[in-house]
Design a protein around this motif. Sequence first.
Motif, PDB file in Angstrom:
ATOM      1  N   ALA A  38       0.842  -1.190   0.000  1.00 21.14           N
ATOM      2  CA  ALA A  38       0.000   0.000   0.000  1.00 21.14           C
ATOM      3  C   ALA A  38       0.877   1.240   0.000  1.00 21.14           C
ATOM      4  CB  ALA A  38      -0.916  -0.003   1.222  1.00 21.14           C
ATOM      5  N   LEU A  39       0.281   2.374  -0.371  1.00 15.61           N
ATOM      6  CA  LEU A  39       0.987   3.654  -0.386  1.00 15.61           C
ATOM      7  C   LEU A  39      -0.020   4.772  -0.197  1.00 15.61           C
ATOM      8  CD1 LEU A  39       2.025   4.549  -4.075  1.00 15.61           C
ATOM      9  CD2 LEU A  39       0.347   2.801  -3.509  1.00 15.61           C
ATOM     10  N   ASP A  40       0.484   6.021  -0.019  1.00 15.50           N
ATOM     11  CA  ASP A  40      -0.435   7.077   0.432  1.00 15.50           C
ATOM     12  C   ASP A  40      -0.425   8.411  -0.311  1.00 15.50           C
ATOM     13  OD1 ASP A  40       1.945   8.192   1.282  1.00 15.50           O
ATOM     14  OD2 ASP A  40       1.220   8.691   3.286  1.00 15.50           O
ATOM     15  N   PRO A  41       0.013   8.519  -1.574  1.00 19.52           N
ATOM     16  CA  PRO A  41      -0.128   9.813  -2.244  1.00 19.52           C
ATOM     17  C   PRO A  41      -1.598  10.177  -2.455  1.00 19.52           C
ATOM     18  CG  PRO A  41       1.474   8.425  -3.359  1.00 19.52           C
ATOM     19  CD  PRO A  41       0.740   7.550  -2.393  1.00 19.52           C
ATOM     20  N   SER A  42      -1.835  11.387  -2.919  1.00 22.71           N
ATOM     21  CA  SER A  42      -3.198  11.806  -3.247  1.00 22.71           C
ATOM     22  C   SER A  42      -3.679  11.076  -4.498  1.00 22.71           C
ATOM     23  CB  SER A  42      -3.242  13.311  -3.489  1.00 22.71           C
ATOM     24  OG  SER A  42      -2.470  13.631  -4.645  1.00 22.71           O
ATOM     25  N   VAL A  43      -4.981  11.145  -4.757  1.00 27.27           N
ATOM     26  CA  VAL A  43      -5.555  10.513  -5.944  1.00 27.27           C
ATOM     27  C   VAL A  43      -4.914  11.075  -7.211  1.00 27.27           C
ATOM     28  CG1 VAL A  43      -7.677  10.237  -7.294  1.00 27.27           C
ATOM     29  CG2 VAL A  43      -7.737   9.992  -4.795  1.00 27.27           C
ATOM     30  N   GLY A  44      -4.740  12.393  -7.258  1.00 24.11           N
ATOM     31  CA  GLY A  44      -4.129  13.009  -8.433  1.00 24.11           C
ATOM     32  C   GLY A  44      -2.720  12.524  -8.683  1.00 24.11           C
ATOM     33  N   ALA A  45      -1.948  12.374  -7.617  1.00 26.42           N
ATOM     34  CA  ALA A  45      -0.573  11.891  -7.758  1.00 26.42           C
ATOM     35  C   ALA A  45      -0.552  10.441  -8.232  1.00 26.42           C
ATOM     36  CB  ALA A  45       0.166  12.024  -6.434  1.00 26.42           C
TER      37      ALA A  45
END
Length: 382
Positions: free
Chosen positions: A245-252
């Motif tokens: 799993a990872l946590d950037p924003s949706v746009g990223a």
Amino acid sequence: MTEDRTALNSAERRNFLKLAGTGSFTAAMVAGAAGTLWSDAAVAQTANEEREREAAAEYVMTIGTEYVLTADRSYPLMQLDLKENIQNTSGGKVYVKLASGGQLGVGGELVQKVQSGTIQAAQHSLSNFAPFASAIDLINLPYFCGSNQKFTNLVASDAWKEEVHPKVEASGFKPLLYIVIDPRVVAVRKGGEGAVMAPSDLQGVKFRVPGSQMLQQYYRMVGANPTPVAWGETPSAIQQGVADALDPSVGALYVFGFKDMLSHITFTQAVPDSQMYSVNLQWYESLPDDVKAALDFAAEITTQQNLAKVPAARAFAQAELEKAGVEFHSLSEDELAAWEEAGGYQRSEWDQFKTELAGSMEAFQRLEEAANTQGRLYVNDA
């Protein structure tokens, strides 16, 4: 039709290389973003306009960025808007050269070049800026300013400008403007576990984290196994199961090509995935007062344009990810409360960060009040 497309691509490539080869890289990027590279006449007009603007300007301001200009559709960095606004508010006294798409480096490399005066300004994440000006790292305190509105309230407040900006300026930078993208999310890879709705769902999950000590501590507190992975190596780590799993924003996640690697995305709203433009303070201070005022006004205009664009950029990125089969999940107030209880900034584990970064608990409490006070700027939250 295929032949027409091939000819169009050939014309675009020829005109781009022609402009770039004659030193008009900014003109090439402007024409490319406008979709006019196919037209020899439009390209010539753009090149002439850029040459005239640069020749008439008293100051040339190079702004280095990490992203291509077309990324704005899902990642609203407002590069061309900022260029135009600076040039127009200064009455043509400042000409902006855009070095986009990582031409001059990314992340800390760009910050270093601004600090040394190699370039006048750069776009970068606040997390990448934090090693150069640690007070900025306050934004990574979980649930302190994770929502778009709280982040905007905070960075536009007098408290932030009085408590944090002097610390940033002491390192040789002027914060020009902050860019809202969206909060970080919890994104699970295909082949991993199901949707993450509660901290208990993260137990033992190998969670990709950047170098931030605060983010590593947060994901440890909510039950994950933090796994530091350099950003450039993250796609292969997700594909190979090195991280689940990872946590950037949706746009990223969209702009960096993760759409075919993910199964579930949950809006946990813990930490903003925000950007900023910083300027070399010595260069800024060397400008006449009217030009400094023009830069500040351009930043204000661009800020409001950015805030207006956030929901449209998110909608585009989310729609594209959904087409690829990614499922999205919003949390109820009770579900969000469980995340905040497990890892939120109110816990004593974060007290050391508050005092070190803000300078004192009193200063932090002033910033906390600012984040929770609606300012004059509004921005949409997911």
